[in-house]
Design an enzyme around this catalytic site. Structure first.
Site, PDB file in Angstrom:
ATOM      1  N   GLY A  88     -15.865  15.526  70.347  1.00  0.00           N
ATOM      2  CA  GLY A  88     -15.850  16.951  70.738  1.00  0.00           C
ATOM      3  C   GLY A  88     -16.146  17.850  69.556  1.00  0.00           C
TER       4      GLY A  88
ATOM      5  CE1 TYR B  54     -23.477  14.970  66.926  1.00  0.00           C
ATOM      6  CE2 TYR B  54     -22.835  14.483  64.667  1.00  0.00           C
ATOM      7  CZ  TYR B  54     -23.818  14.619  65.634  1.00  0.00           C
ATOM      8  OH  TYR B  54     -25.128  14.423  65.304  1.00  0.00           O
TER       9      TYR B  54
ATOM     10  CB  SER C   7     -45.665 -14.333  59.362  1.00  0.00           C
ATOM     11  OG  SER C   7     -46.589 -15.005  58.514  1.00  0.00           O
ATOM     12  CB  ILE C   8     -40.705 -15.094  57.032  1.00  0.00           C
ATOM     13  CG1 ILE C   8     -39.884 -15.641  55.874  1.00  0.00           C
ATOM     14  CG2 ILE C   8     -40.001 -15.251  58.349  1.00  0.00           C
ATOM     15  CD1 ILE C   8     -38.631 -14.822  55.622  1.00  0.00           C
TER      16      ILE C   8
ATOM     17  CD  GLU D 287     -32.337 -11.192  54.656  1.00  0.00           C
ATOM     18  OE1 GLU D 287     -32.260 -10.863  53.458  1.00  0.00           O
ATOM     19  OE2 GLU D 287     -33.084 -10.661  55.476  1.00  0.00           O
TER      20      GLU D 287
ATOM     21  CE  LYS E   9     -37.308 -15.096  61.684  1.00  0.00           C
ATOM     22  NZ  LYS E   9     -37.452 -14.488  63.038  1.00  0.00           N
TER      23      LYS E   9
ATOM     24  CD  GLU F 238     -36.781  -8.057  63.609  1.00  0.00           C
ATOM     25  OE1 GLU F 238     -37.373  -7.900  62.521  1.00  0.00           O
ATOM     26  OE2 GLU F 238     -37.170  -8.831  64.485  1.00  0.00           O
TER      27      GLU F 238
ATOM     28  CE  LYS G  31     -36.717 -12.021  52.740  1.00  0.00           C
ATOM     29  NZ  LYS G  31     -36.884 -10.583  53.039  1.00  0.00           N
TER      30      LYS G  31
END
Ligand SMILES: Cc1ccc2cc(C(N)=O)cc(O)c2n1
Length: 333
Positions: free
Chosen positions: A33, A35, A81-82, A118, A120, A179, A300
């Protein structure tokens, strides 16, 4: 008058902060309210003072123009692309670590290679271009070289900042990659709403997100609950021209978080194959309870210097791999 401009600026900053706490940190500090009341005050002031218009205002999330079509955009840096590793958990991670150690010429007695691990996400890749810290263009991956301009729809995603939360300097050009996805509970609610309205339902959250992102009418997209996780960068102004660089992938992800982007909470540094295997197993165990779909994990090499040393093979980074889970058996809803 000057006080209107000062009040508009203060209200915008307050609403951006509250939206960051609510949508990105999932930790609201004011009731809805409060906000809404401040938001309506800003809308009234902006209406009374058109000269104060700003595309970055929190009131400008839905532009409302219905496009004729989506414009193709060539990526400044191809959206790679991975590589995919489908072996089961242990051997997949060990195979990746062994390949990296071989390409770096490391002996068995040398210290472990430091990686970032991480989840995917199973959504659609997006390139967000910021100039002087302001979102100017959002582009789908397309074929990796050329995507489609979907800025009008991406602006409706509250987890994506229209302006970087920059206390310090920001690179003149910064492209953030990540993503766009739909949470499972939002997906189920959307399908129920679609069914009730006699509209089409979606097979899975990824299809629902892709359909929402490619709408010509951003008013429709604004009704579709989309989310975002940042995971990398595209073009960044060269350091010589005021850009920034990070000596590790992890440091870069923390900078993205500081600029206001959601970064997966599970992201962590993993030393050597054993910690990659542990991460793969941990994420595999958590997968059903995440609230969003993942189809694997990504490893990675953390050091930027080592990434550059390893380079790319046919445009796929040699320093990264996606380690996928077996396709999930369809759960009966
Ligand atoms: C380089 C690259 C390419 C695609 C990616 C895709 C995802 C993902 N789908 O979560 C995560 C990453 O770190 C990625 N990284």
């Amino acid at each position: 008058p000057q006080d209107a401009a000062a009040e508009v600026q203060a209200l915008r900053a307050q609403l951006v902060q509250w939206a960051h706490e609510y949508y990105v940190q999932d930790a609201p500090t004011v009731p809805d309210g409060e906000y809404d009341r401040v938001y309506q005050r800003l809308e009234a002031l902006e209406k009374a003072h058109p000269e104060l218009h700003s595309p970055e205002s929190p009131t400008q999330r839905v532009i409302g123009a219905i496009l004729e079509g989506l414009t193709p955009v060539r990526h400044a840096v191809p959206m790679l692309s991975i590589r995919t590793e489908t072996d089961n958990e242990a051997s997949g991670a060990q195979a990746f670590d062994a390949r990296i150690r071989k390409e770096l010429g490391l002996d068995p007695g040398d210290p472990p290679v430091e990686y970032v691990a991480e989840p995917k996400f199973d959504g659609l890749a997006m390139n967000l271009r910021y100039e002087a810290g302001r979102l100017v263009q959002a582009t789908t991956r397309g074929d990796g070289e050329v995507g489609e301009d979907v800025t009008h729809n991406i602006r409706t995603i509250r987890q994506i900042p229209l302006q970087l939360r920059a206390d310090a300097a920001v690179p003149p050009v910064l492209e953030v990659r990540g993503e766009v996805y739909m949470r499972r509970d939002d997906f189920d609610a959307l399908n129920r709403k679609q069914e009730a309205a006699g509209g089409k339902t979606f097979v899975n959250p990824r299809n629902a997100a892709a359909g929402a992102v490619r709408q010509l009418d951003s008013n429709i997209t604004a009704q579709r609950p989309l989310s975002f996780f940042a995971y990398g960068l595209g073009e960044v102004t060269p350091v010589a021209q005021g850009g920034m660089q990070w000596d590790s992938h992890y440091a870069m992800l923390m900078q993205l978080r500081a600029w206001g982007f959601p970064v997966a909470p599970q992201v962590c540094v993993a030393k050597g194959a054993d910690e990659l295997v542990a991460f793969h197993q941990r994420m595999g165990a958590e997968r059903a309870n995440l609230g969003y779909e993942i189809d694997g994990v990504v490893y990675k090499v953390n050091s930027r210097a080592l990434q550059l040393e390893l380079g790319f093979v046919s445009r796929e980074p040699r320093w990264a791999v996606a380690h996928k889970y077996p396709a999930q058996e369809m759960v009966t809803r």
